[in-house]
Design a protein around this motif. Structure first.
Motif, PDB file in Angstrom:
ATOM      1  N   GLY A  13      37.408  26.498 -36.299  1.00  0.00           N
ATOM      2  CA  GLY A  13      37.567  27.945 -36.135  1.00  0.00           C
ATOM      3  C   GLY A  13      38.308  28.343 -34.879  1.00  0.00           C
ATOM      4  N   ARG A  14      39.111  27.437 -34.326  1.00  0.00           N
ATOM      5  CA  ARG A  14      39.752  27.681 -33.023  1.00  0.00           C
ATOM      6  C   ARG A  14      40.742  28.828 -33.059  1.00  0.00           C
ATOM      7  NH1 ARG A  14      42.035  23.581 -35.641  1.00  0.00           N
ATOM      8  NH2 ARG A  14      44.307  23.280 -35.627  1.00  0.00           N
ATOM      9  N   GLU A  15      41.386  29.095 -34.196  1.00  0.00           N
ATOM     10  CA  GLU A  15      42.397  30.145 -34.261  1.00  0.00           C
ATOM     11  C   GLU A  15      41.850  31.432 -34.864  1.00  0.00           C
ATOM     12  OE1 GLU A  15      45.570  28.472 -36.477  1.00  0.00           O
ATOM     13  OE2 GLU A  15      46.156  27.034 -34.904  1.00  0.00           O
ATOM     14  N   ILE A  62      31.246  20.903 -31.846  1.00  0.00           N
ATOM     15  CA  ILE A  62      32.662  20.667 -31.507  1.00  0.00           C
ATOM     16  C   ILE A  62      33.533  20.765 -32.752  1.00  0.00           C
ATOM     17  CG2 ILE A  62      34.301  18.920 -30.716  1.00  0.00           C
ATOM     18  CD1 ILE A  62      32.125  17.942 -28.778  1.00  0.00           C
ATOM     19  N   LYS A 108      33.757  24.400 -33.889  1.00  0.00           N
ATOM     20  CA  LYS A 108      34.597  25.153 -32.958  1.00  0.00           C
ATOM     21  C   LYS A 108      36.081  24.823 -33.156  1.00  0.00           C
ATOM     22  CE  LYS A 108      33.733  26.895 -29.216  1.00  0.00           C
ATOM     23  NZ  LYS A 108      33.852  28.278 -28.676  1.00  0.00           N
ATOM     24  N   TYR A 109      36.361  23.561 -33.424  1.00  0.00           N
ATOM     25  CA  TYR A 109      37.760  23.141 -33.638  1.00  0.00           C
ATOM     26  C   TYR A 109      38.321  23.764 -34.919  1.00  0.00           C
ATOM     27  CZ  TYR A 109      41.821  20.197 -34.468  1.00  0.00           C
ATOM     28  OH  TYR A 109      43.098  19.756 -34.714  1.00  0.00           O
ATOM     29  N   THR A 121      29.415  27.527 -31.502  1.00  0.00           N
ATOM     30  CA  THR A 121      28.883  27.918 -30.188  1.00  0.00           C
ATOM     31  C   THR A 121      27.366  27.899 -30.184  1.00  0.00           C
ATOM     32  OG1 THR A 121      30.830  29.312 -29.826  1.00  0.00           O
ATOM     33  CG2 THR A 121      28.903  29.720 -28.425  1.00  0.00           C
ATOM     34  N   LYS A 161      36.756  31.338 -40.563  1.00  0.00           N
ATOM     35  CA  LYS A 161      37.041  30.715 -39.266  1.00  0.00           C
ATOM     36  C   LYS A 161      36.193  31.299 -38.143  1.00  0.00           C
ATOM     37  CE  LYS A 161      41.654  28.783 -39.891  1.00  0.00           C
ATOM     38  NZ  LYS A 161      43.015  28.666 -39.325  1.00  0.00           N
ATOM     39  N   ASN A 207      38.988  37.239 -32.992  1.00  0.00           N
ATOM     40  CA  ASN A 207      37.700  37.492 -32.338  1.00  0.00           C
ATOM     41  C   ASN A 207      37.118  38.853 -32.729  1.00  0.00           C
ATOM     42  OD1 ASN A 207      35.596  36.687 -30.653  1.00  0.00           O
ATOM     43  ND2 ASN A 207      36.388  37.910 -28.959  1.00  0.00           N
ATOM     44  N   TYR A 221      32.731  29.809 -38.475  1.00  0.00           N
ATOM     45  CA  TYR A 221      32.675  28.436 -37.943  1.00  0.00           C
ATOM     46  C   TYR A 221      32.627  28.451 -36.414  1.00  0.00           C
ATOM     47  CZ  TYR A 221      34.260  27.106 -42.643  1.00  0.00           C
ATOM     48  OH  TYR A 221      34.373  26.926 -43.998  1.00  0.00           O
ATOM     49  N   LYS A 222      33.451  29.307 -35.829  1.00  0.00           N
ATOM     50  CA  LYS A 222      33.542  29.369 -34.362  1.00  0.00           C
ATOM     51  C   LYS A 222      32.204  29.780 -33.744  1.00  0.00           C
ATOM     52  CE  LYS A 222      35.931  31.961 -30.717  1.00  0.00           C
ATOM     53  NZ  LYS A 222      36.953  33.018 -30.446  1.00  0.00           N
TER      54      LYS A 222
END
Length: 485
Positions: free
Chosen positions: A58-60, A52, A55-56, A13, A5, A63, A8-9
């Motif tokens: 990997g949204r959770e 997009i 990002k979706y 970006t 995830k 960090n 992906y995030k």
């Protein structure tokens, strides 16, 4: 397990950044009213949508980034960037074949500079800028570029830097990696602007000056003319190219400490720098001798042309101002050595790197001494720093992996019917991210379009491994990488 995830995030970006780069070319195309405008519009929209979606997904994500995720992230970033970066070529129809479009793009991002285009001059201006821009961004690294502009993108930036940076010794300019990245990119930008201004003063137009400056300082080699810099027949342009190729092949950390810290003595005492300068001078003198004796070149032309070619090959830039395929074959051996050797670590160049050769020579010297003095403690020192034993083992492992990959690609290409000279120099060219090859079937001034499609995919992988210095990619194919413990 691997935390996909967060990968992906981050890649999502990064795709927004790539779409911004494409948007610049799109605006230029719309301004000129050329026929690649729609291709760039579709490419920008597609890349944004891809960002997009990732990002979706990997949204959770947490960090933070582990070492395992860092290596996978860097490799996937270069692959995905090349995939979306090939869209303008594909959609515009100037490179309608997906294999060729991907090969051209990954050659750009890895700053290899080999091309499947038989006629570069037929491309619209925006596509030419896009080719040059891929090399300029790839010169110091895609993820490293991101660290410079978004230092707090994710925890674990140091691990990402380690996975993407080149050379066995990575000196920092500043305790904070984000600040270091900004300083390095500032030097890179100054070199690019200075190179563009020099080319313009020497006689290039603005468009050519900007394109050649981006690919020169990135040591990439893409050009806007089929004859590369030889198109201009201008000695002043050649000397500008020599200066900025040489500077771009110098460690940016060393340039920083010299220019901004005033440590000029350290610049000339640096063992890697001394080997780099010696190799350029020795190779230039050797080739110049044969150009004068065998090809009837005038003394001044022989020095200029050989110095340009040697600097181009050792910095892995790959631009050319003459057809080296017409030279004596012994000069090919010297250029191949330069191709393998590369310039300094911490620069935009590829190859084995001078610092590794310094370490190998020191290890060899110590082993010869150890034969006479078996009980002697003989540390390996580079610039007054002792190289730990673990780094020495890594160095020899890197050399073994480098040679094994080149030999594997060499034999594979022989089986596909490519001649022996081209096979070995193409393998070296891709592994070192040089671009041109040496031979008669595919010479330094020719495109690689005649190669079979499966060889192009093999070489695409080799270019990526060469740019990320093998282990970053190779580790992904080990069983232990995917084990939970």
């Amino acid at each position: 397990m691997v935390n996909f995830k967060i990968i992906y995030k981050i890649i999502g970006t990064l795709l927004f950044i790539e779409s911004g780069m494409m948007a610049v070319c799109m605006a230029f195309s719309l301004y000129l009213g050329e026929d690649d405008s729609l291709a760039f519009i579709v490419s920008v929209v597609t890349t944004i949508l891809g960002g997009i979606i990732l990002k979706y997904v990997g949204r959770e994500a947490d960090n933070s980034l582990g070492r395992r995720e860092a290596y996978l992230l860097v490799t996937l970033t270069w692959i995905v960037f090349s995939l979306f970066g090939s869209l303008p070529f594909l959609i515009s129809g100037y490179i309608p074949n997906f294999t060729n479009a991907y090969f051209e793009t990954i050659s750009g991002f890895t700053t290899t500079g080999c091309s499947i285009l038989d006629d570069v001059e037929c491309l619209p201006h925006a596509l030419l800028i896009w080719r040059s821009m891929t090399q300029w961004i790839g010169g110091l690294g895609i993820v490293f570029f991101t660290i410079a502009i978004i230092p707090s993108l994710v925890g674990g930036n140091v691990k990402v830097f380690s996975a993407e940076a080149t050379g066995p010794i990575r000196a920092k300019m500043h305790p904070r990696l984000g600040t270091t990245a900004k300083w390095i990119w500032s030097i890179y930008l100054v070199l690019t602007l200075g190179c563009a201004a020099s080319y313009y003063v020497a006689g290039m137009g603005v468009f050519d000056a900007v394109n050649y400056a981006m690919t020169t300082t990135a040591t990439g080699g893409f050009s806007t003319h089929n004859a590369s810099t030889g198109y201009f027949h201008n000695p002043y342009i050649d000397y500008c190219g020599i200066i900025f190729m040489f500077l771009s092949g110098t460690s940016f950390t060393l340039l920083y400490t010299t220019l901004f810290k005033g440590h000029f003595r350290r610049f000339f005492r640096n063992s890697e720098m001394r080997l780099y300068v010696f190799a350029v001078i020795a190779a230039t003198a050797f080739i110049s001798f044969f150009l004068i004796r065998e090809n009837d070149y005038q003394f001044g032309d022989a020095i200029r042309i050989s110095l340009f070619q040697v600097t181009s090959f050792i910095t892995t830039t790959g631009v050319f101002n003459d057809d080296a395929a017409q030279w004596n074959h012994i000069t090919w051996v010297v250029l191949s050595i330069c191709m393998f050797m590369g310039a300094c670590s911490g620069s935009t160049s590829g190859g084995f790197k001078c610092i590794r050769l310094v370490m190998v020579l020191n290890i060899l010297r110590n082993e010869l001494r150890r034969i006479l003095h078996p009980r002697a403690v003989l540390p390996v020192r580079v610039n007054d720093n002792t190289v730990p034993y673990s780094s020495q083992v890594t160095l020899l492992a890197f050399l073994a992996a480098y040679m094994a990959l080149c030999l594997f690609v060499y034999f594979t290409m022989i089986l596909q019917g490519v001649d022996s000279t081209n096979s070995i120099t193409i393998a070296l060219s891709c592994a070192s991210n040089v671009g041109p090859t040496l031979g008669l079937e595919i010479g330094p001034t020719m495109s690689w379009n005649i190669l079979p499609w499966d060889i192009k995919w093999l070489l695409s992988g080799l270019m990526l491994m060469g740019r990320l210095e093998i282990f970053t990619v190779l580790i992904l194919f080990t069983r232990s990488f995917w084990k939970e413990n």
